[in-house]
Design a protein around this motif. Structure first.
Motif, mmCIF file in Angstrom:
data_model
loop_
_atom_site.group_PDB
_atom_site.id
_atom_site.type_symbol
_atom_site.label_atom_id
_atom_site.label_comp_id
_atom_site.label_asym_id
_atom_site.label_seq_id
_atom_site.Cartn_x
_atom_site.Cartn_y
_atom_site.Cartn_z
ATOM 1 N N SER A 89 0.775 -1.259 0.018
ATOM 2 C CA SER A 89 -0.030 0.035 -0.087
ATOM 3 C C SER A 89 0.817 1.431 0.051
ATOM 4 N N ASN A 90 2.101 1.224 0.183
ATOM 5 C CA ASN A 90 3.123 2.304 0.183
ATOM 6 C C ASN A 90 2.851 3.105 -1.139
ATOM 7 N N TYR A 91 2.723 2.403 -2.176
ATOM 8 C CA TYR A 91 2.759 3.148 -3.463
ATOM 9 C C TYR A 91 1.323 3.187 -4.048
ATOM 10 N N GLY A 92 0.463 3.719 -3.369
ATOM 11 C CA GLY A 92 -1.003 3.707 -3.713
ATOM 12 C C GLY A 92 -1.314 4.241 -5.097
ATOM 13 N N ALA A 93 -1.047 5.593 -5.336
ATOM 14 C CA ALA A 93 -1.336 6.235 -6.603
ATOM 15 C C ALA A 93 -0.544 5.640 -7.860
ATOM 16 N N ALA A 134 1.971 13.006 -14.202
ATOM 17 C CA ALA A 134 0.824 13.340 -13.270
ATOM 18 C C ALA A 134 1.337 14.144 -12.098
ATOM 19 N N CYS A 135 2.613 13.837 -11.619
ATOM 20 C CA CYS A 135 3.331 14.746 -10.691
ATOM 21 C C CYS A 135 3.769 15.843 -11.155
ATOM 22 N N LEU A 136 3.969 15.885 -12.676
ATOM 23 C CA LEU A 136 4.659 17.352 -13.050
ATOM 24 C C LEU A 136 3.414 18.153 -13.158
ATOM 25 N N ALA A 137 2.370 17.839 -13.525
ATOM 26 C CA ALA A 137 1.285 18.408 -14.070
ATOM 27 C C ALA A 137 0.987 19.102 -12.415
ATOM 28 N N PHE A 209 17.765 7.601 -7.718
ATOM 29 C CA PHE A 209 16.795 8.450 -6.505
ATOM 30 C C PHE A 209 16.748 9.668 -6.763
ATOM 31 N N SER A 210 17.304 10.257 -7.873
ATOM 32 C CA SER A 210 17.080 11.591 -7.920
ATOM 33 C C SER A 210 15.529 12.173 -8.469
ATOM 34 N N VAL A 211 15.305 13.467 -8.582
ATOM 35 C CA VAL A 211 14.293 14.032 -9.069
ATOM 36 C C VAL A 211 13.827 13.638 -10.260
ATOM 37 N N PHE A 212 14.793 13.325 -11.174
ATOM 38 C CA PHE A 212 14.682 12.941 -12.496
ATOM 39 C C PHE A 212 14.380 11.454 -12.876
ATOM 40 N N GLY A 213 14.226 10.664 -11.814
ATOM 41 C CA GLY A 213 14.277 9.242 -11.996
ATOM 42 C C GLY A 213 12.720 8.941 -12.253
ATOM 43 N N VAL A 214 12.577 7.553 -12.385
ATOM 44 C CA VAL A 214 11.436 7.092 -13.078
ATOM 45 C C VAL A 214 10.410 6.236 -11.934
ATOM 46 N N THR A 215 10.952 6.004 -10.788
ATOM 47 C CA THR A 215 10.054 5.169 -9.827
ATOM 48 C C THR A 215 9.257 6.186 -8.933
ATOM 49 N N PRO A 216 8.562 5.688 -8.181
ATOM 50 C CA PRO A 216 7.423 6.504 -7.419
ATOM 51 C C PRO A 216 8.298 7.387 -6.514
ATOM 52 N N ARG A 217 9.311 6.709 -5.826
ATOM 53 C CA ARG A 217 10.240 7.632 -4.798
ATOM 54 C C ARG A 217 10.718 8.769 -5.405
ATOM 55 N N SER A 218 11.178 8.819 -6.866
ATOM 56 C CA SER A 218 11.408 9.773 -7.512
ATOM 57 C C SER A 218 10.428 10.825 -7.798
ATOM 58 N N ASN A 219 9.266 10.411 -8.354
ATOM 59 C CA ASN A 219 8.017 11.071 -8.422
ATOM 60 C C ASN A 219 7.492 12.114 -7.132
ATOM 61 N N PHE A 220 7.879 11.132 -6.124
ATOM 62 C CA PHE A 220 7.323 12.007 -4.850
ATOM 63 C C PHE A 220 8.241 13.318 -4.668
ATOM 64 N N ILE A 221 9.278 13.348 -5.103
ATOM 65 C CA ILE A 221 10.284 14.362 -4.717
ATOM 66 C C ILE A 221 9.895 15.517 -5.321
ATOM 67 N N ALA A 244 -0.397 15.732 1.091
ATOM 68 C CA ALA A 244 -1.084 14.787 0.902
ATOM 69 C C ALA A 244 -1.155 13.900 -0.531
ATOM 70 N N ALA A 245 -0.787 14.768 -1.555
ATOM 71 C CA ALA A 245 -0.737 14.166 -2.870
ATOM 72 C C ALA A 245 0.406 13.229 -3.033
ATOM 73 N N ALA A 246 1.485 13.929 -2.404
ATOM 74 C CA ALA A 246 2.833 13.113 -2.362
ATOM 75 C C ALA A 246 2.580 11.777 -1.509
ATOM 76 N N ILE A 247 2.034 12.017 -0.476
ATOM 77 C CA ILE A 247 1.768 10.605 0.331
ATOM 78 C C ILE A 247 1.070 9.436 -0.470
ATOM 79 N N MET A 248 0.299 9.915 -1.155
ATOM 80 C CA MET A 248 -0.385 9.094 -1.996
ATOM 81 C C MET A 248 0.467 8.271 -3.011
ATOM 82 N N VAL A 249 1.564 9.154 -3.574
ATOM 83 C CA VAL A 249 2.503 8.397 -4.314
ATOM 84 C C VAL A 249 3.477 7.696 -3.555
ATOM 85 N N HIS A 250 4.118 7.868 -2.344
ATOM 86 C CA HIS A 250 4.914 7.230 -1.593
ATOM 87 C C HIS A 250 4.773 7.671 -0.079
ATOM 88 N N ALA A 251 4.158 6.399 0.388
ATOM 89 C CA ALA A 251 3.671 6.884 1.843
ATOM 90 C C ALA A 251 4.760 7.039 2.966
#
Length: 502
Positions: A89-93, A134-137, A209-221, A244-251
């Motif tokens: 459930s950590n990566y809900g969105a 979606a995170c960029l938008a 792990f960077s802000v330009f990565g493709v994983t949910p933790r990178s999108n969270f940044i 709150a939107a960020a928590i939905m990406v990586h709790a």
């Protein structure tokens, strides 16, 4: 409209455009280069498929853990697999977006294995791209709401500087940052050694792990950056809604940032917590954390988290009960004394983060001999290394904002700094894409690697002896294959192995 207002408006437009174009170019090139059927990609697709068949997913996961135990794998690896089982459930969105991609590309049992591999590659690309876009938008929409143009320009400078540094020739190996590995016993570890290696994460977290990565933790940044910027702009309620939107990406990452924001607010700007909108936004964050965050309990920190949350709730409730006009005036006076401007809040946030980060690292290293080494290694990897990567663009942006507040509000200053952000962005994009084909299609490589995993699944499973750690991708491919084809077994062990001695 005055000349200054026109100039400021163009700074806003160019700042947001620079951030968007720089991030999009590097993100797509990273996606083309990094999208492979590794354990992260296959695991995320499995969590999406599990939304339709949770009972079957649980059965397959139980079989995987039981099989690894019977094969006498290391405790470290079993701990890693168990973590993934427990925090789906950590990566809900991200899971739901991948699920949407799965609905667009649903498997056909009669289509053959080649068509199935093509389908998996399609939904991997679509699901991953949807998450990032979606995170960029959300980031772009949030930046349009920022009132202080200097913050928007600071974001442009911070993101583009991160882009330049991400092209550095060194990318630290993640395992080399752990305070405890088989090659580095606990009694040979020091705070200076751990902090020195981890500081590389503040310079260049690497593509994973960077802000330009493709994983949910990178999108969270991206969303954590937006939450921080809105916070520094005085939009407290919107800041917590962005979080709150960020928590939905990586709790689990969201819990760390939420805790830091609340701690900082209670110290420096308590009066802002009295607004009903702020309380509602914080409550939304807390509910999302409770629903999705499981890592704290897995690492054995559940009681500590409950105690801290309970103490914070009691403190806040006490302040609300006593929130008469006199008390509010006292709080506001204290806030003004501690943080006379929002740029001071930036300094306070960054300083508090660095203090807590270093203090908790020193505490962990001091207690290594008393704690479970495996738990310590995971605590480090999940907390210190990753939160350092999350805070990299936040620190760059905050530092740029503090500098901008000290510079004169002159037209030539705005032009020079906007041009500097554009130069940083151009250099960052060129440096990060020069060795990559930015117009490439990652799907053929993805399909070819899936074919290799299918061959290994047929040849190597069920296991008769301890396999290589590199087989982790095979396990998650077998799990995804079983979910998509309605199978109830992974086949990691022979069917008659249930009585094998563990």
């Amino acid at each position: 409209m005055t000349a200054r207002a026109t100039g400021v408006r163009w700074v806003r437009v160019f700042s947001i455009a620079i951030v968007s174009l720089c991030w999009l170019a590097i993100y797509w090139s990273t996606l083309c280069a990094a999208l492979t059927p590794d354990d992260d990609s296959l695991y995320l697709q499995s969590t999406a498929s599990a939304l339709q068949a949770p009972a079957r997913m649980q059965k397959l996961e139980d079989e995987l853990i039981e099989g690894l135990v019977q094969l006498r794998y290391s405790d470290y690896l079993i701990h890693r697999v168990t973590l993934r089982v427990d925090y789906k459930s950590n990566y809900g969105a991200a899971s739901y977006l991948q699920y949407l991609a799965g609905m667009l590309y649903s498997p056909d049992p009669d289509s053959g294995i080649s068509a199935y591999h093509q389908l998996v590659a399609e939904r991997a690309l679509v699901g991953t791209a949807l998450g990032g876009l979606a995170c960029l938008a959300i980031l772009v929409a949030g930046l349009c709401l920022v009132r202080d143009w200097r913050l928007q320009l600071a974001v442009a400078l911070g993101v583009t500087l991160a882009a330049v540094l991400s092209s550095a020739p060194f990318h630290p190996e993640f395992q080399a940052l752990l305070p405890l590995t088989p090659e580095r016993p606990a009694d040979q570890m020091s705070w200076l050694g751990a902090a020195g290696r981890a500081m590389l994460f503040f310079i260049d977290p690497g593509p994973e792990f960077s802000v330009f990565g493709v994983t949910p933790r990178s999108n969270f940044i991206l969303l954590a950056l937006l939450a921080a910027v809105l916070r520094w702009d005085g939009r407290t309620a919107l800041s917590y809604l962005a979080l709150a939107a960020a928590i939905m990406v990586h709790a689990s990452a969201g819990l760390m940032i939420l805790s830091l924001f609340l701690f900082s607010h209670m110290i420096f700007r308590r009066s802002e917590l009295f607004a009903p909108k702020v309380i509602a936004a914080i409550a939304a964050c807390v509910m999302l954390v409770v629903q999705g965050e499981k890592l704290t309990g897995i690492l054995g920190l559940g009681a500590l988290a409950v105690a801290l949350a309970g103490g914070a709730a009691v403190l806040l409730f006490g302040k609300l009960v006593r929130s008469s006009t006199v008390w509010r005036r006292r709080f506001m006076a204290m806030d003004r004394a501690l943080a006379g401007s929002f740029s001071s809040l930036v300094v306070a946030d960054i300083g508090l983060f660095l203090l807590l980060w270093n203090g908790s690292l020193a505490l962990i290293l001091a207690c290594l001999v008393y704690l479970d080494p495996i738990g310590v290694a995971y605590f480090w990897s999940q907390i210190h290394s990753r939160i350092a990567a999350i805070w990299q663009p936040l620190i760059f942006t905050g530092a740029a904002f503090v500098v901008l507040t000290r510079l004169p509000d002159e037209r030539h200053v705005r032009r020079y700094l906007t041009g500097l952000a554009a130069i940083f962005g151009f250099v960052g994009v060129i440096a990060n894409t020069q060795a990559r084909d930015i117009a490439c299609d990652p799907r053929p490589r993805y399909v070819a690697m899936l074919a290799q995993l299918e061959t290994r699944r047929l040849q190597d499973l069920p296991y008769e002896k301890i396999p290589s750690v590199q087989d982790e991708n095979v396990w998650y491919y077998a799990m995804l294959f079983a979910l998509d084809h309605g199978l109830d077994r992974l086949g990691i062990l022979p069917p008659d192995s249930s009585d094998r001695q563990r």
